[in-house]
Design a protein around this motif. Structure first.
Motif, mmCIF file in Angstrom:
data_model
loop_
_atom_site.group_PDB
_atom_site.id
_atom_site.type_symbol
_atom_site.label_atom_id
_atom_site.label_comp_id
_atom_site.label_asym_id
_atom_site.label_seq_id
_atom_site.Cartn_x
_atom_site.Cartn_y
_atom_site.Cartn_z
ATOM 1 N N PRO A 114 -77.538 -65.887 27.695
ATOM 2 C CA PRO A 114 -77.262 -64.485 27.347
ATOM 3 C C PRO A 114 -76.205 -64.385 26.256
ATOM 4 C CG PRO A 114 -77.322 -64.784 29.734
ATOM 5 C CD PRO A 114 -77.343 -66.158 29.138
ATOM 6 N N LEU A 115 -76.170 -63.238 25.584
ATOM 7 C CA LEU A 115 -75.282 -63.050 24.432
ATOM 8 C C LEU A 115 -74.274 -61.930 24.674
ATOM 9 C CD1 LEU A 115 -77.998 -63.258 21.619
ATOM 10 C CD2 LEU A 115 -76.439 -65.085 22.357
ATOM 11 N N VAL A 116 -73.057 -62.160 24.200
ATOM 12 C CA VAL A 116 -71.988 -61.156 24.294
ATOM 13 C C VAL A 116 -72.048 -60.271 23.052
ATOM 14 C CG1 VAL A 116 -69.513 -60.768 24.480
ATOM 15 C CG2 VAL A 116 -70.550 -62.752 25.608
ATOM 16 N N ALA A 117 -72.101 -58.977 23.256
ATOM 17 C CA ALA A 117 -72.184 -58.026 22.137
ATOM 18 C C ALA A 117 -70.821 -57.403 21.849
ATOM 19 C CB ALA A 117 -73.195 -56.937 22.455
ATOM 20 N N LYS A 118 -70.574 -57.119 20.575
ATOM 21 C CA LYS A 118 -69.315 -56.485 20.194
ATOM 22 C C LYS A 118 -69.342 -54.982 20.466
ATOM 23 C CE LYS A 118 -67.900 -59.814 16.634
ATOM 24 N NZ LYS A 118 -67.508 -59.999 15.204
ATOM 25 N N GLN A 119 -70.507 -54.361 20.318
ATOM 26 C CA GLN A 119 -70.593 -52.909 20.500
ATOM 27 C C GLN A 119 -70.487 -52.526 21.982
ATOM 28 O OE1 GLN A 119 -72.344 -54.560 18.292
ATOM 29 N NE2 GLN A 119 -72.501 -53.405 16.384
ATOM 30 N N PRO A 120 -69.595 -51.594 22.324
ATOM 31 C CA PRO A 120 -69.435 -51.196 23.731
ATOM 32 C C PRO A 120 -70.621 -50.423 24.294
ATOM 33 C CG PRO A 120 -68.032 -49.871 22.296
ATOM 34 C CD PRO A 120 -68.602 -50.942 21.442
ATOM 35 N N PHE A 121 -71.487 -49.894 23.408
ATOM 36 C CA PHE A 121 -72.604 -49.099 23.937
ATOM 37 C C PHE A 121 -73.578 -49.947 24.757
ATOM 38 C CE2 PHE A 121 -74.147 -49.767 19.426
ATOM 39 C CZ PHE A 121 -75.249 -50.576 19.721
ATOM 40 N N CYS A 122 -73.586 -51.270 24.558
ATOM 41 C CA CYS A 122 -74.477 -52.124 25.363
ATOM 42 C C CYS A 122 -74.102 -52.043 26.833
ATOM 43 C CB CYS A 122 -74.419 -53.572 24.872
ATOM 44 S SG CYS A 122 -75.156 -53.821 23.244
ATOM 45 N N ALA A 123 -72.812 -52.117 27.132
ATOM 46 C CA ALA A 123 -72.340 -52.047 28.518
ATOM 47 C C ALA A 123 -72.670 -50.701 29.151
ATOM 48 C CB ALA A 123 -70.838 -52.312 28.574
#
Length: 419
Positions: free
Chosen positions: A194-203
Motif C-alpha cells: 500500500p502507498l502513503v498519500a500526501k493529500q489528507p482527502f484520502c483519509a
C-alpha cells in the motif's frame, strides 16, 4: 542423518521438499509454525492465486529485475506443469481475468491440503522447529541447528521467505543464515505494498472502494511508469487495493524520484462523452443543489472531496453552474492528482523485494556459489514479480529446482538431466 533438510514450509519449501523426495532423498521439512503454508492461506484474498496461465516468456516479462536468473527454473517447471501438478493431486483449477489461476473451490486451504498429502505420501518428515544456524566443518555441511535440536544432513534448502507479513513466520531468518555463509543480502523493501498519500482527502474517504477506475503513475519529469484500470481502496494513510498494489511494484526508486498518481474516475468516457453526460445531469436536475448532482456521478463519500477540489459550492443550483465550472468538474473527474509520500512498511507488503544476491546462486540448481550443499528458493532470493500469480510461480519453480539440485548433490546424480 537426513539427505536434505528444507527450512521453511511455505510454497517454495514444500515444493523443494517434494522435489527432493521424488528424487529419492530422505527429507525433513522444518517449519516454525504449527501449520504449513501460513502465507498461502492469505494469498489471493484467501483464494490462492496459484499461478498465471501464460508462457514462460510472459512470466519473465512480469519480473521487474533479475528475470534472466529465473529462466532455467521457470522453463523446467512452467505454469502449465504447475497446473498439472495440483490438478493431478485432486485440486480442480479455473482461470479468471488476467489469466489468474485459482482453485475452483476458491479456497486456499485446498492447495495447502494437497501439498500436505503429497508430502506425507513422499514420506517427508515435518518437524515444528525454527532454524538458528547451519553447522559446518570447514567446507562440509554437517546439519541445521534448531531451537529444539540438531538435524544432521548433507544438503539444506533455505526457503524462509522475506520479511513481509511477519505474523506468518516471514521474519528474515534466511537472511541471517545467508550472511553467515558470506552471501550478499540486498536490503528488503516492500513490493506489492500500500502507498502513503500526501493529500489528507484520502483519509477522509477511508474505506471507500472504487471499481473500474484508471490510474497513471508518473514522476515529476512526467515519465509514466505505470498505467492500468481496475479496483482501488482509500485508507486512513492513503491508497491500497489491487490496482495500487500492482502500481507499487513499478515505484522502486523513492530516493531519486517523486511519484504521483493521476486518478481517472470515468475511464470509460472520453472528455466529449463525459461533458455530454454532465450537461444532461445538470439539465435533469436544474433546480437541485450541485452536491445532489454529484451524488449521481460518484460515491457519496467522495462528494465533499470533489466540492473541495472543484471549488464549486455544494448548495449552488445546477442551473447556475457555468461552463468554466463544468469544465473544472470534468477535469477533476478525469484527473485527480495524489502525491505519494512513500510505501507502507515492508511488513505490510505482499511480497519482499531484495534478499540474497542472485549472482551468488547457481540459476540451474539454486545452489550457493559460496557454500556447497546449501540451496535457496523462493522469496528469500532477490526476485519478485507483479501481481497475477507470478510470485507463486517463482516459488514453485525455484523450489522445485532447489529440491532437485539438493537431491542430486547428495545422491551423486549430477550427470542426471534436470527435468
Amino acid at each position: 542423518m537426513n539427505d536434505v533438510i528444507v527450512i521453511g514450509g511455505g510454497a517454495a519449501g514444500c515444493m523443494a521438499a517434494l522435489a527432493a523426495a521424488e528424487r529419492g532423498a530422505s527429507v525433513t521439512l522444518l517449519e516454525r509454525n504449527p501449520k504449513l503454508g501460513r502465507k498461502l492461506y492469505i494469498t489471493g484474498k484467501g483464494r490462492c492465486n496459484v499461478t498465471n496461465d501464460c508462457s514462460v516468456q510472459e512470466v519473465l516479462q512480469n519480473v521487474p529485475h533479475n528475470s534472466r536468473f529465473l529462466t532455467s527454473a521457470v522453463t523446467r517447471f512452467p505454469p502449465e506443469q504447475v497446473k498439472q501438478f495440483f490438478e493431478s493431486r485432486g485440486v480442480p483449477l479455473k482461470t479468471e481475468r488476467g489469466n489468474r489461476v485459482f482453485p475452483q473451490s476458491d479456497h486456499a486451504a485446498d492447495i495447502i491440503d494437497a501439498l500436505l498429502l503429497a508430502l506425507r505420501r513422499a514420506r517427508v518428515s515435518i518437524v515444528q522447529d525454527r532454524a538458528k544456524a547451519l553447522r559446518r566443518d570447514g567446507e562440509t555441511l554437517k546439519g541445521v541447528e534448531g531451537e529444539h535440536g540438531f538435524y544432521p544432513c548433507r544438503a539444506v534448502v533455505i526457503a524462509t521467505g522475506g520479511v513481509s507479513y511477519p505474523l506468518t513466520g516471514s521474519t528474515g531468518d534466511g537472511y541471517a543464515l545467508a550472511r553467515e555463509l558470506g552471501h550478499t543480502v540486498l536490503p528488503p523493501k516492500g513490493s506489492l505494498v500500500p502507498l502513503v498519500a500526501k493529500q489528507p482527502f484520502c483519509a477522509r474517504m477511508q474505506g471507500l472502494s472504487l471499481k473500474n477506475v484508471a490510474i497513471r503513475v508518473r514522476t515529476e519529469k512526467k515519465k509514466t511508469v505505470f498505467a492500468e484500470q481496475g479496483e482501488m481502496l482509500f485508507t486512513h494513510f492513503g491508497l491500497s487495493g489491487p490496482l495500487v498494489l500492482t502500481a507499487s511494484a513499478h515505484m522502486r526508486d523513492y530516493e531519486k524520484e517523486h511519484y504521483y498518481i493521476q486518478l481517472d474516475l470515468k475511464p470509460a468516457l472520453d472528455e466529449e462523452k463525459l461533458d455530454k453526460r454532465l450537461l444532461r445531469d445538470l439539465e435533469e436536475n436544474t433546480n437541485r443543489n450541485f452536491q445532489h448532482v454529484l451524488e449521481g456521478l460518484v460515491p457519496r463519500l467522495m462528494v465533499p472531496v470533489l466540492l473541495e477540489l472543484t471549488g464549486i459550492p455544494g448548495d449552488e443550483k445546477a442551473n447556475s453552474i457555468t461552463r468554466a465550472q463544468r469544465r473544472k468538474l470534468l477535469e477533476t473527474l478525469k484527473c485527480i492528482r495524489i502525491d505519494i509520500a512513500g510505501p507502507r512498511p515492508v511488513e505490510e507488503a505482499i511480497v519482499t523485494s531484495g534478499g540474497v544476491k542472485v549472482s551468488e546462486i547457481n540459476p540451474t540448481t539454486m545452489e550457493s556459489k559460496k557454500a556447497q550443499g546449501v540451496f535457496f528458493a523462493g522469496e528469500v532470493l532477490d526476485v519478485d514479480a507483479y501481481t497475477g500469480g507470478f510470485n507463486l510461480q517463482i516459488a514453485w519453480s525455484t523450489g522445485r529446482a532447489a529440491g532437485q539440485g539438493a537431491a542430486e548433490r547428495v545422491l551423486g546424480e549430477e550427470g542426471v538431466e534436470l527435468s
